[in-house]
Scaffold this active site. Structure first.
Site, PDB file in Angstrom:
ATOM      1  N   GLU A 192     -31.950 -89.758 -18.573  1.00 10.09           N
ATOM      2  CA  GLU A 192     -32.453 -90.032 -17.229  1.00 10.09           C
ATOM      3  C   GLU A 192     -33.960 -89.832 -17.134  1.00 10.09           C
ATOM      4  O   GLU A 192     -34.664 -90.635 -16.528  1.00 10.09           O
ATOM      5  CB  GLU A 192     -31.734 -89.140 -16.212  1.00 10.09           C
ATOM      6  CG  GLU A 192     -30.249 -89.395 -16.102  1.00 10.09           C
ATOM      7  CD  GLU A 192     -29.891 -90.839 -15.779  1.00 10.09           C
ATOM      8  OE1 GLU A 192     -30.773 -91.587 -15.281  1.00 10.09           O
ATOM      9  OE2 GLU A 192     -28.756 -91.239 -16.033  1.00 10.09           O
ATOM     10  N   GLU A 216     -32.361 -99.452 -21.073  1.00  7.69           N
ATOM     11  CA  GLU A 216     -31.247 -98.527 -21.279  1.00  7.69           C
ATOM     12  C   GLU A 216     -31.245 -97.969 -22.704  1.00  7.69           C
ATOM     13  O   GLU A 216     -31.005 -96.784 -22.922  1.00  7.69           O
ATOM     14  CB  GLU A 216     -29.923 -99.234 -20.995  1.00  7.69           C
ATOM     15  CG  GLU A 216     -29.498 -99.204 -19.552  1.00  7.69           C
ATOM     16  CD  GLU A 216     -29.260 -97.780 -19.064  1.00  7.69           C
ATOM     17  OE1 GLU A 216     -28.492 -97.041 -19.701  1.00  7.69           O
ATOM     18  OE2 GLU A 216     -29.855 -97.407 -18.050  1.00  7.69           O
ATOM     19  N   HIS A 237     -26.112-101.885 -19.626  1.00 10.11           N
ATOM     20  CA  HIS A 237     -25.569-100.728 -20.331  1.00 10.11           C
ATOM     21  C   HIS A 237     -24.827-101.133 -21.597  1.00 10.11           C
ATOM     22  O   HIS A 237     -24.580-100.290 -22.471  1.00 10.11           O
ATOM     23  CB  HIS A 237     -24.638 -99.935 -19.418  1.00 10.11           C
ATOM     24  CG  HIS A 237     -25.333 -99.412 -18.204  1.00 10.11           C
ATOM     25  ND1 HIS A 237     -25.268-100.051 -16.991  1.00 10.11           N
ATOM     26  CD2 HIS A 237     -26.114 -98.326 -18.036  1.00 10.11           C
ATOM     27  CE1 HIS A 237     -25.987 -99.373 -16.106  1.00 10.11           C
ATOM     28  NE2 HIS A 237     -26.516 -98.324 -16.717  1.00 10.11           N
TER      29      HIS A 237
END
Length: 540
Positions: free
Chosen positions: A353, A376, A440
Site C-alpha cells: 500500500e 499493482e 490485479h
C-alpha cells in the site's frame, strides 16, 4: 484510491508489521503504609490524578532553594553537590517522591540521580539512589585530554560536542567526557549514541542509545520494535524517527482520521486480533519497515521523498476484507478480514500500500490497463523487497503476496510471483488482451518477470519456500538476485516510467536502467531482456 478488487475480494495489499511486548520492569514491591492494609493501602499508594497546574506547583515547591538545601543536608552531600528537581510524583495518600538530578562542581553527574521519598506531612521516609558512592573528583583537568581520549568525532548531523561530566554510574566516581553521536542508526532510526570515556585514560565507561522505541506483540511478525513518542504514562504510535508516521484506530468506522493509539508503558498488543492494539502494531511495524527500506536501499526519505510520514488507519468497517491507499489523505487503511480475525496488516500488505504512494509521486502509472497492471506489480515487487530487507524470522521473506492474512480462508497466498496463474486468475505471460484484464491480475506479468530476474526459472528454493517458475518458450533463466533487481526496477520507476507506460515500455526502461547501473552488454542487462522475453514481452 487504490483498493482491493471486488472480484474474489482480492486486490492491492497493505503491508503489515507486528510488534511484540517485550518489556522488563525493574523494582520492588512496597508494603502498605503503617496503619493501612488491603485494598485501601494499595489504593492510597497509587499516583494521584493531578492537573498540569497541580503538577507544576509541586515541582516549583520542591525546586525552591530552601527545600533543596534541606534535602541536600539530610543526605549528607558535599558543598559542591547541587540538586536539581526533575519531577515530583504525588500519591493518592499524599506521599510525594521528588526526583533529583545532581551536579558536582557544576558538572552533570552521570548516575547521580536520586529520589527522596516523603510522607504526607513532608517528612523524609527514604531515598532511592543511583549510586551510594561518595563523590570527590578533581574537575580541573586540561581540555587537551579530550584531544587524546575523545570517544568519537561528532561528524554526523545532530551530533553534540563532548562535554565534561562526572561518571558515577559504576564503581568509583571519575571525571569523564560524554560525546553524543548523531546521524541515523543502521535501521534508519535517529541516532543519539552517548559514549562516556574516562578523561584520564580514554577507557570507555559507558555507551547507551538515547533514542528509544516501543515494543509490541504482532499477529504476524512476532516481537518487534516500533517507533513511538512520549514518555512513561503517555506513549503514542507516532514515529518521530520516520517523519511522524502515525497509526490510528478507526474503531470500525469508515471515515475520518481515526484516533492515534496510546499506551501507558510503551508495550503494545498481545498478538491476537482481540486486542485492538495488535493490528496497530502490525501496521505501524510495516510502515516503519517500508520507510527504512526506501531510505536505506533507495535513498528515498519518505514515501513522497519529502521526509514526511504517512498515516496508517486500522479497524476499518466490520468484516472488511480489504486494504487500500489514498493519495488524498496520504494514508493506508486496513480492514480486519473475515470475522474480524485476520486484519490485512501483514508486512507485505503494508509495503504494497505504501508503495502506491511512492508510485504516485514518481511514475504515477495510470491505474488502468497495462499501466495499472504495472502499478499493482510495482507494489507487489517492493512488498517482496521490503520483506527481504527486513528479514524477520517470524515473517520469512518470500515471493508470495499476502501469505499471512489468509484472505481466501484456505491458507493459500493471495498471489504467487513465480507462477501467477496459480491463483486461478492472474496472467503468467503478456497477451494482447492484457490491457483489458483487471489490474490485479495483469500485474502477474511483471511479477513473473521480477521473480525470473531475481531468482530464475525452474525449480528453486528460497528460505525454505519451494518454487517452480515456468517460461513462455521453455528457456532457462538464471536470476541476478533481488538486490540488483530491485534497484533496476526502482531506477526505471523513478526516472523513466510515465503515467502511460505499458509492458513494452517497461521492458525498454528496465533494460536502460540495467545498462546504466551495470553497463551495456552486462549480464544484468542481458538477463533483464531475457526475463521479459520469457513472459512474452518482446518489445515494441
Amino acid at each position: 484510491m487504490r483498493s482491493l478488487s471486488s472480484k474474489q475480494r482480492i486486490s492491492a495489499l497493505a503491508a503489515t508489521g507486528a510488534l511484540l511486548v517485550a518489556g522488563i520492569t525493574a523494582g520492588t514491591a512496597g508494603a502498605a503504609p503503617s496503619g493501612a492494609s488491603g485494598a485501601e493501602g494499595a489504593r492510597g499508594a497509587l499516583p494521584a490524578q493531578l492537573s498540569a497546574a497541580q503538577h507544576t506547583a509541586l515541582v516549583k515547591a520542591a525546586d525552591s532553594t530552601a527545600a533543596k538545601a534541606a534535602d541536600a543536608k539530610a543526605l549528607g552531600l558535599d558543598a559542591k553537590e547541587k540538586l536539581h528537581v526533575k519531577d515530583v510524583v504525588k500519591n493518592e495518600n499524599g506521599a510525594t517522591h521528588v526526583r533529583y538530578e545532581r551536579t558536582y562542581d557544576g558538572l552533570p553527574v552521570i548516575g547521580g540521580d536520586l529520589v527522596v521519598h516523603k510522607s504526607p506531612s513532608g517528612k523524609r521516609t527514604g531515598t532511592s539512589r543511583a549510586t551510594k558512592a561518595k563523590i570527590a573528583v578533581k574537575t580541573a583537568v586540561p581540555e587537551t585530554s579530550l584531544d587524546a581520549h575523545k570517544p568519537a568525532t561528532p561528524k554526523a548531523k545532530g551530533s553534540k560536542a563532548p562535554r565534561k561530566v562526572v561518571f558515577a554510574a559504576e564503581g568509583k566516581p571519575t571525571l569523564a567526557w560524554e560525546t553524543v553521536v548523531g546521524g541515523t542508526q543502521k535501521d534508519g532510526t535517529p541516532n543519539e549514541l552517548h559514549v562516556i570515556t574516562d578523561a584520564a585514560s580514554g577507557k570507555k565507561l559507558l555507551e547507551f542509545q538515547g533514542v528509544k522505541g516501543g515494543t509490541g506483540e504482532s499477529q504476524y511478525a512476532g516481537t518487534v520494535d516500533i517507533g513511538t513518542s512520549g514518555s512513561a504514562g503517555s506513549f503514542s504510535m507516532v514515529d518521530p524517527g520516520r517523519g511522524g508516521n502515525e497509526t490510528t484506530d478507526l474503531k470500525n468506522g469508515t471515515s475520518g482520521s481515526g484516533e492515534v493509539f496510546t499506551d501507558d508503558d510503551d508495550t503494545w498488543g498481545d498478538g491476537t486480533p482481540g486486542n485492538r492494539q495488535t493490528a496497530g502494531v502490525d501496521a505501524h511495524y510495516g510502515a516503519g519497515a517500508t520507510w527504512d527500506y526506501y531510505k536505506q536501499v533507495h535513498g528515498r526519505d519518505g514515501i513522497a521523498g519529502d521526509g514526511k510520514g504517512a498515516r496508517s488507519r486500522v479497524h476499518y468497517g466490520d468484516n472488511y476484507v480489504n486494504a487500500f491507499w489514498q493519495d488524498s489523505c496520504f494514508c493506508m487503511t486496513y480492514g480486519d478480514g473475515e470475522g474480524n480475525q485476520k486484519p490485512l496488516t501483514s508486512m507485505d500488505v503494508a509495503a504494497h500500500e505504501m508503495t502506491h504512494g511512492v508510485t504516485s509521486h514518481t511514475a504515477d502509472l495510470n491505474y488502468q490497463g497495462e499501466s495499472g497492471g504495472l502499478n499493482e506489480a510495482t507494489s507487489d515487487i517492493f512488498a517482496a523487497a521490503v520483506e527481504f530487507h527486513e528479514d524477520n524470522p517470524e515473517d520469512v521473506p518470500d515471493y508470495l503476496v499476502g501469505e499471512k492474512i489468509d484472505i481466501r480462508g484456505d491458507g493459500t497466498p493471495l498471489r504467487y510471483m513465480d507462477e501467477p496463474s496459480k491463483d486461478g486468475v492472474s496472467l503468467d505471460y503478456w497477451t494482447p488482451e492484457a490491457d483489458d484484464v483487471d489490474v490485479h491480475y495483469s500485474s502477474g506479468i511483471a511479477n513473473h518477470f521480477f521473480f525470473l530476474l531475481s531468482v530464475g526459472s525452474g525449480e528453486r528454493e528460497v528460505n525454505g519456500v519451494k518454487y517452480n517458475s515456468p517460461t513462455k518458450y521453455g528457456e532457462e533463466i538464471e536470476g541476478i538476485g533481488i538486490e540488483k533487481s530491485e534497484k533496476i526496477w526502482f531506477k526505471a520507476l523513478s526516472e523513466k516510467m510515465t503515467s502511460t507506460t505499458d509492458y513494452a515500455d517497461a521492458r525498454q526502461t528496465t533494460i536502460e536502467a540495467a545498462e546504466e547501473l551495470y553497463g551495456k552488454g552486462s549480464d544484468e542487462a542481458k538477463t533483464v531482456a531475457a526475463a521479459w522475453t520469457a513472459v512474452n514481452v518482446t518489445g515494441s
